[in-house]
Design a protein around this motif. Structure first.
Motif, PDB file in Angstrom:
ATOM      1  N   ASN A 131    -158.945  43.745  70.335  1.00 30.91           N
ATOM      2  CA  ASN A 131    -159.250  42.615  69.651  1.00 30.91           C
ATOM      3  C   ASN A 131    -158.717  41.262  70.172  1.00 30.91           C
ATOM      4  O   ASN A 131    -157.543  41.219  69.840  1.00 30.91           O
ATOM      5  N   TYR A 132    -159.441  40.613  70.939  1.00 29.34           N
ATOM      6  CA  TYR A 132    -158.895  39.322  71.361  1.00 29.34           C
ATOM      7  C   TYR A 132    -160.047  38.409  71.754  1.00 29.34           C
ATOM      8  O   TYR A 132    -161.153  38.634  71.721  1.00 29.34           O
ATOM      9  N   PHE A 133    -159.893  37.064  72.524  1.00 32.44           N
ATOM     10  CA  PHE A 133    -160.483  36.265  73.130  1.00 32.44           C
ATOM     11  C   PHE A 133    -160.062  35.803  74.212  1.00 32.44           C
ATOM     12  O   PHE A 133    -158.848  35.667  74.437  1.00 32.44           O
ATOM     13  N   GLU A 134    -160.953  35.299  75.150  1.00 30.18           N
ATOM     14  CA  GLU A 134    -160.350  34.670  76.187  1.00 30.18           C
ATOM     15  C   GLU A 134    -160.971  33.211  76.461  1.00 30.18           C
ATOM     16  O   GLU A 134    -161.925  32.947  76.028  1.00 30.18           O
ATOM     17  N   LYS A 135    -159.871  32.356  76.887  1.00 30.27           N
ATOM     18  CA  LYS A 135    -160.617  30.722  77.074  1.00 30.27           C
ATOM     19  C   LYS A 135    -159.904  30.356  78.338  1.00 30.27           C
ATOM     20  O   LYS A 135    -158.803  30.439  78.272  1.00 30.27           O
ATOM     21  N   ASP A 136    -160.639  29.651  79.180  1.00 27.02           N
ATOM     22  CA  ASP A 136    -159.940  29.112  80.293  1.00 27.02           C
ATOM     23  C   ASP A 136    -159.077  29.992  80.995  1.00 27.02           C
ATOM     24  O   ASP A 136    -158.077  29.668  81.413  1.00 27.02           O
ATOM     25  N   GLY A 137    -159.479  31.276  80.987  1.00 31.20           N
ATOM     26  CA  GLY A 137    -158.877  32.235  81.907  1.00 31.20           C
ATOM     27  C   GLY A 137    -157.629  32.951  81.256  1.00 31.20           C
ATOM     28  O   GLY A 137    -156.823  33.798  82.026  1.00 31.20           O
ATOM     29  N   LYS A 138    -157.474  32.495  79.994  1.00 30.21           N
ATOM     30  CA  LYS A 138    -156.182  32.917  79.369  1.00 30.21           C
ATOM     31  C   LYS A 138    -156.672  33.775  78.155  1.00 30.21           C
ATOM     32  O   LYS A 138    -157.641  33.655  77.340  1.00 30.21           O
ATOM     33  N   ARG A 139    -155.981  34.998  78.069  1.00 28.49           N
ATOM     34  CA  ARG A 139    -156.182  35.993  76.997  1.00 28.49           C
ATOM     35  C   ARG A 139    -155.416  35.748  75.555  1.00 28.49           C
ATOM     36  O   ARG A 139    -154.060  35.513  75.881  1.00 28.49           O
ATOM     37  N   TYR A 140    -156.068  35.604  74.667  1.00 26.04           N
ATOM     38  CA  TYR A 140    -155.323  35.332  73.190  1.00 26.04           C
ATOM     39  C   TYR A 140    -155.530  36.560  72.569  1.00 26.04           C
ATOM     40  O   TYR A 140    -156.579  37.034  72.020  1.00 26.04           O
ATOM     41  N   SER A 141    -154.491  37.271  72.020  1.00 29.25           N
ATOM     42  CA  SER A 141    -154.588  38.439  71.045  1.00 29.25           C
ATOM     43  C   SER A 141    -154.884  37.910  69.883  1.00 29.25           C
ATOM     44  O   SER A 141    -154.389  36.963  69.264  1.00 29.25           O
ATOM     45  N   HIS A 142    -155.153  39.034  68.917  1.00 24.25           N
ATOM     46  CA  HIS A 142    -155.401  38.894  67.641  1.00 24.25           C
ATOM     47  C   HIS A 142    -154.165  38.925  66.787  1.00 24.25           C
ATOM     48  O   HIS A 142    -153.874  38.575  65.662  1.00 24.25           O
ATOM     49  N   THR A 143    -152.942  39.447  67.597  1.00 14.28           N
ATOM     50  CA  THR A 143    -151.759  39.735  66.712  1.00 14.28           C
ATOM     51  C   THR A 143    -151.047  38.163  67.003  1.00 14.28           C
ATOM     52  O   THR A 143    -150.598  37.994  67.975  1.00 14.28           O
ATOM     53  N   ILE A 144    -150.792  37.940  65.950  1.00 15.51           N
ATOM     54  CA  ILE A 144    -150.091  36.473  65.704  1.00 15.51           C
ATOM     55  C   ILE A 144    -148.639  36.696  65.274  1.00 15.51           C
ATOM     56  O   ILE A 144    -148.188  37.371  64.495  1.00 15.51           O
ATOM     57  N   ASP A 145    -147.739  35.926  65.954  1.00 21.27           N
ATOM     58  CA  ASP A 145    -146.366  35.932  65.804  1.00 21.27           C
ATOM     59  C   ASP A 145    -146.150  34.860  64.676  1.00 21.27           C
ATOM     60  O   ASP A 145    -146.437  33.868  64.738  1.00 21.27           O
ATOM     61  N   PRO A 146    -145.827  35.304  63.495  1.00 27.86           N
ATOM     62  CA  PRO A 146    -145.516  34.523  62.353  1.00 27.86           C
ATOM     63  C   PRO A 146    -144.262  33.517  62.532  1.00 27.86           C
ATOM     64  O   PRO A 146    -144.165  32.436  61.724  1.00 27.86           O
ATOM     65  N   THR A 147    -143.586  33.690  63.437  1.00 26.88           N
ATOM     66  CA  THR A 147    -142.384  32.980  63.643  1.00 26.88           C
ATOM     67  C   THR A 147    -142.706  31.759  64.440  1.00 26.88           C
ATOM     68  O   THR A 147    -142.188  30.809  64.613  1.00 26.88           O
ATOM     69  N   THR A 148    -143.695  31.927  65.214  1.00 30.48           N
ATOM     70  CA  THR A 148    -143.997  30.859  66.226  1.00 30.48           C
ATOM     71  C   THR A 148    -145.724  30.200  65.726  1.00 30.48           C
ATOM     72  O   THR A 148    -145.745  28.969  66.406  1.00 30.48           O
ATOM     73  N   GLY A 149    -146.409  31.211  65.150  1.00 28.93           N
ATOM     74  CA  GLY A 149    -147.693  30.698  64.848  1.00 28.93           C
ATOM     75  C   GLY A 149    -148.771  30.882  66.338  1.00 28.93           C
ATOM     76  O   GLY A 149    -149.944  30.517  66.033  1.00 28.93           O
ATOM     77  N   TYR A 150    -148.155  31.635  67.048  1.00 33.91           N
ATOM     78  CA  TYR A 150    -149.004  31.866  68.328  1.00 33.91           C
ATOM     79  C   TYR A 150    -149.342  33.345  68.504  1.00 33.91           C
ATOM     80  O   TYR A 150    -148.652  34.067  68.164  1.00 33.91           O
ATOM     81  N   PRO A 151    -150.334  33.623  69.324  1.00 34.36           N
ATOM     82  CA  PRO A 151    -150.557  35.126  69.671  1.00 34.36           C
ATOM     83  C   PRO A 151    -149.561  35.603  70.545  1.00 34.36           C
ATOM     84  O   PRO A 151    -148.697  34.699  71.191  1.00 34.36           O
ATOM     85  N   ILE A 152    -149.209  36.689  70.522  1.00 33.42           N
ATOM     86  CA  ILE A 152    -148.339  37.279  71.236  1.00 33.42           C
ATOM     87  C   ILE A 152    -148.592  37.346  72.799  1.00 33.42           C
ATOM     88  O   ILE A 152    -149.849  37.354  72.887  1.00 33.42           O
ATOM     89  N   THR A 153    -147.464  37.419  73.495  1.00 31.98           N
ATOM     90  CA  THR A 153    -147.768  37.405  75.009  1.00 31.98           C
ATOM     91  C   THR A 153    -147.061  38.311  75.722  1.00 31.98           C
ATOM     92  O   THR A 153    -147.173  38.606  77.079  1.00 31.98           O
ATOM     93  N   HIS A 154    -146.566  39.335  75.127  1.00 33.30           N
ATOM     94  CA  HIS A 154    -145.678  40.393  75.741  1.00 33.30           C
ATOM     95  C   HIS A 154    -146.525  41.458  76.275  1.00 33.30           C
ATOM     96  O   HIS A 154    -147.825  41.484  75.942  1.00 33.30           O
ATOM     97  N   ASN A 155    -145.998  42.490  76.835  1.00 33.75           N
ATOM     98  CA  ASN A 155    -146.906  43.702  77.376  1.00 33.75           C
ATOM     99  C   ASN A 155    -147.050  44.855  76.577  1.00 33.75           C
ATOM    100  O   ASN A 155    -147.257  45.883  77.074  1.00 33.75           O
ATOM    101  N   LEU A 156    -146.620  44.781  75.290  1.00 30.80           N
ATOM    102  CA  LEU A 156    -146.644  46.050  74.368  1.00 30.80           C
ATOM    103  C   LEU A 156    -148.519  46.139  73.901  1.00 30.80           C
ATOM    104  O   LEU A 156    -148.854  45.271  73.432  1.00 30.80           O
TER     105      LEU A 156
END
Length: 333
Positions: A244-269
């Motif tokens: 579950n994710y979307f891609e925009k401008d060549g970048k992948r955005y996960s559906h898992t949001i980090d509530p401490t940053t407000g952004y999708p996770i970027t790690h490799n888990l």
């Protein structure tokens, strides 16, 4: 952080041998997904049991669903007050547990995350994959947080009147726990209960062997088994971000949001499987760990002696990483 139905567990149905005792399989629909119960049913009225299960699941949905406009939770969310509101014992217990897990995970688990999920387009709102501005995210971060929930002895209060709670990352596990309780009360000590991939087992299967569960590989092209385990009476929940994710401008955005940053996770888990006596906690911990990432999750698991199994993306594919507490549950299949 919130998960759409994600069937990351595959159940190994061991068949072909004569059953020494009577087993039955009950199935149905709940919480936007399916449930199944496989149980030793000797001396049990299966029709009565299924009615009890369905009635209880309907009750839990009516209490905690965000898709039922007049559910207890939605009425609480719509109550624009900071007064302490009396809630059912079920809803209050799940909210209290969610607040506890949020504290343990330093805010990586957060049941107030809804506005951020929505602004990123991973809920009901269609955002056309627009990336929210930093200002928008910063403003929303000020309006969320389990630290803005107060749980008293007989009521729950919001410190912000417009705060909303979504229990989708924990209520399904609670539903599994409740079904298991009903099955045991009916007289079965050998069963498997599952709702949408969250599962608990007890005793043995129809071949009088321990239940075996398979963890799904984190591949997109086809579903396959990565690892098998024997839960030995514990609940099992898996969370992943590889579908579950979307891609925009060549970048992948996960559906898992980090509530401490407000952004999708970027790690490799890619996925994490958690074992716990209560599926509700396994469910929530799995969500929290998907936010934490592999290193922090392993440290967290070792700190709390949690059995966890992770699939971590690497240049060579997926690496298997698990905690010391997970080793006794590895199957020899």
């Amino acid at each position: 952080m919130f998960r759409l139905p994600l069937f990351t567990l595959i159940f190994l149905c061991l068949v072909g041998c004569e059953q020494k005792t009577q087993y039955e399989r009950l199935t149905g629909f709940t919480m936007g997904t399916t449930y199944q119960i496989t149980l030793e049913s000797q001396g049990i009225d299966s029709k009565k049991l299924q009615q009890q299960v369905d009635d209880r699941l309907i009750e839990i949905n009516q209490l905690m669903s965000t898709y039922i406009a007049d559910s207890e939770l939605m009425r609480f969310n719509g109550n624009q007050t900071t007064d302490c509101i009396p809630l059912s014992a079920d809803t209050q217990y799940v909210i209290e547990s969610a607040v506890q897990i949020a504290k343990e995970s330093n805010g990586k688990f957060d049941v107030t995350l809804g506005p951020l999920i929505e602004i990123w387009g991973f809920d009901k709102k269609d955002t056309n994959n627009q990336i929210p501005s930093q200002e928008t995210i910063d403003n929303l971060l000020e309006t969320i947080g389990t630290d803005k929930i107060t749980v008293e002895q007989s009521c729950v209060a919001k410190k912000l009147a417009n705060l909303s709670i979504n229990l989708s990352a924990i209520a399904k596990g609670y539903g599994v726990d409740e079904i298991a309780r009903i099955v045991e009360a009916a007289g079965s000590q050998n069963y498997l209960v599952e709702i949408g991939g969250e599962v608990i087992t007890k005793g043995v299967n129809s071949r009088q062997k321990p239940w075996v569960i398979a963890i799904e590989s984190a591949t997109l092209d086809q579903r396959s088994i990565q690892k098998t385990l024997t839960p030995n009476g514990l609940g099992v929940a898996t969370s992943g971000d590889y579908r579950n994710y979307f891609e925009k401008d060549g970048k992948r955005y996960s559906h898992t949001i980090d509530p401490t940053t407000g952004y999708p996770i970027t790690h490799n888990l890619a996925s994490v499987t958690v074992l716990h006596p209560q599926v509700m906690f396994a469910d929530a911990y799995a969500t929290a760990m998907m936010v934490m990432g592999p290193e922090a999750s392993l440290a967290f698991a070792n700190r709390y002696n949690l059995p966890i199994f992770m699939l971590v993306k690497s240049s060579a594919g997926f690496e298997e990483v698990y905690s010391e507490a997970f080793k006794p549950f590895l199957s020899d299949l």
